[in-house]
Enzyme design. Sequence first.
Site, PDB file in Angstrom:
ATOM      1  N   ASP A 186      -4.742   1.545 -10.841  1.00  0.00           N
ATOM      2  CA  ASP A 186      -4.863   0.817  -9.577  1.00  0.00           C
ATOM      3  C   ASP A 186      -3.925   1.365  -8.516  1.00  0.00           C
ATOM      4  O   ASP A 186      -3.061   2.202  -8.791  1.00  0.00           O
ATOM      5  CB  ASP A 186      -4.606  -0.686  -9.796  1.00  0.00           C
ATOM      6  CG  ASP A 186      -3.375  -0.957 -10.658  1.00  0.00           C
ATOM      7  OD1 ASP A 186      -2.515  -0.070 -10.761  1.00  0.00           O
ATOM      8  OD2 ASP A 186      -3.273  -2.059 -11.215  1.00  0.00           O
ATOM      9  N   ASN A 218       0.109 -13.670 -15.172  1.00  0.00           N
ATOM     10  CA  ASN A 218      -1.118 -14.475 -15.088  1.00  0.00           C
ATOM     11  C   ASN A 218      -2.236 -13.901 -15.966  1.00  0.00           C
ATOM     12  O   ASN A 218      -3.376 -14.329 -15.879  1.00  0.00           O
ATOM     13  CB  ASN A 218      -1.586 -14.556 -13.626  1.00  0.00           C
ATOM     14  CG  ASN A 218      -1.941 -13.181 -13.053  1.00  0.00           C
ATOM     15  OD1 ASN A 218      -1.806 -12.171 -13.733  1.00  0.00           O
ATOM     16  ND2 ASN A 218      -2.407 -13.153 -11.822  1.00  0.00           N
ATOM     17  N   HIS A 268      -3.318 -10.736 -15.909  1.00  0.00           N
ATOM     18  CA  HIS A 268      -4.122  -9.641 -15.351  1.00  0.00           C
ATOM     19  C   HIS A 268      -3.843  -8.323 -16.077  1.00  0.00           C
ATOM     20  O   HIS A 268      -2.761  -8.118 -16.620  1.00  0.00           O
ATOM     21  CB  HIS A 268      -3.954  -9.515 -13.832  1.00  0.00           C
ATOM     22  CG  HIS A 268      -2.679  -8.931 -13.345  1.00  0.00           C
ATOM     23  ND1 HIS A 268      -2.244  -9.057 -12.051  1.00  0.00           N
ATOM     24  CD2 HIS A 268      -1.719  -8.190 -13.972  1.00  0.00           C
ATOM     25  CE1 HIS A 268      -1.098  -8.421 -11.899  1.00  0.00           C
ATOM     26  NE2 HIS A 268      -0.753  -7.897 -13.052  1.00  0.00           N
ATOM     27  N   GLU A 320      -7.601  -9.871 -11.694  1.00  0.00           N
ATOM     28  CA  GLU A 320      -6.926 -11.155 -11.622  1.00  0.00           C
ATOM     29  C   GLU A 320      -7.751 -12.258 -12.302  1.00  0.00           C
ATOM     30  O   GLU A 320      -8.948 -12.087 -12.529  1.00  0.00           O
ATOM     31  CB  GLU A 320      -6.702 -11.511 -10.141  1.00  0.00           C
ATOM     32  CG  GLU A 320      -5.908 -10.465  -9.352  1.00  0.00           C
ATOM     33  CD  GLU A 320      -4.417 -10.500  -9.639  1.00  0.00           C
ATOM     34  OE1 GLU A 320      -4.011 -10.857 -10.758  1.00  0.00           O
ATOM     35  OE2 GLU A 320      -3.628 -10.155  -8.736  1.00  0.00           O
TER      36      GLU A 320
HETATM   37  P1  PGA Z   1       5.326  -5.468 -14.917  1.00  0.00           P
HETATM   38  O1  PGA Z   1       3.846  -5.693 -14.394  1.00  0.00           O
HETATM   39  O2  PGA Z   1       5.238  -4.342 -15.888  1.00  0.00           O
HETATM   40  O3  PGA Z   1       6.098  -5.102 -13.679  1.00  0.00           O
HETATM   41  O4  PGA Z   1       5.752  -6.756 -15.545  1.00  0.00           O
HETATM   42  C1  PGA Z   1       2.830  -5.746 -15.315  1.00  0.00           C
HETATM   43  C2  PGA Z   1       1.521  -5.974 -14.602  1.00  0.00           C
HETATM   44  O5  PGA Z   1       1.526  -6.657 -13.559  1.00  0.00           O
HETATM   45  O6  PGA Z   1       0.489  -5.490 -15.087  1.00  0.00           O
END
Ligand code: PGA
Length: 250
Positions: free
Chosen positions: A74, A143, A145, A150
């Site tokens: 992404d 959350n 994702h 999302e």
């Molecule tokens: P993080 O993010 O590794 O910074 O916790 C993970 C994500 O949002 O996929």
Amino acid sequence: MKLNIKGITIFVEDYYLSMSKKSAEIVSHQIANKPNSVLGLATGSTPEGMYKELIQLYLNKKVNFDNITSFNLDEYYPINKDNKNSYAYYMNSHLFNHVNIDKDKTFIPNGKTENVDKMCKEYDQMIYDVGGIDLQILGIGNNGHIGFNEPDVDFELTTHLVKLDDKTIEANARFFANIDDVPKFAVSMGIQNIMQSKKIILMASGEGKAKIIHDMIFGKVTPNLPASILQLHNNVTILLDKKAAKLIIN
Ligand code: PGA
């Protein structure tokens, strides 16, 4: 500790550092077995340690990125690739500038394109043309994702424009001077791209991820928890530190 729950292999390592070493080991084995592997890469704070380990392995001549192709999951939208918060910048500074990967074979969704739909279609086509992703690396959001897919996700989607969840904007504000600077959109591979990867590794560390890790493994497969779809993939490995595994081990 190695567990198998619902066909998912789970490695629980004591600390973030050992989890990072284990993931780097899996990636380097993949490359040793198939030097022209196509890797699906992730950003965020979780894979930083793994990238550090991979650089170390490269410096010790234990891994060779010469024939690797990579696709990132992404990118924010809109964002310039030289913006320090872009994932293009992240990949250069955390991996690409330090190893012998051919940058012409590293792909990241273009955060500045005027025609997002066309760019998304081309991104899917490029992945298809190289034969698909051999090993996809994933983090997981608080959350649930994966990529920027999302909650309330449409499982059918391939690469697409996403409106970011408020929770994601809050979680990512720590990287920006001000929460209002966090882009409101992103371009992300869809669940379909992820599910078509031949192998998947998902990493999580810290207590903050313990509940979502428990729910993605033991809960129902639901669009409300996008990572739960991985229960239906036949080659998933989850790498955790002890804190993130807190609710799945006794
Ligand atoms: P993080 O993010 O590794 O910074 O916790 C993970 C994500 O949002 O996929």
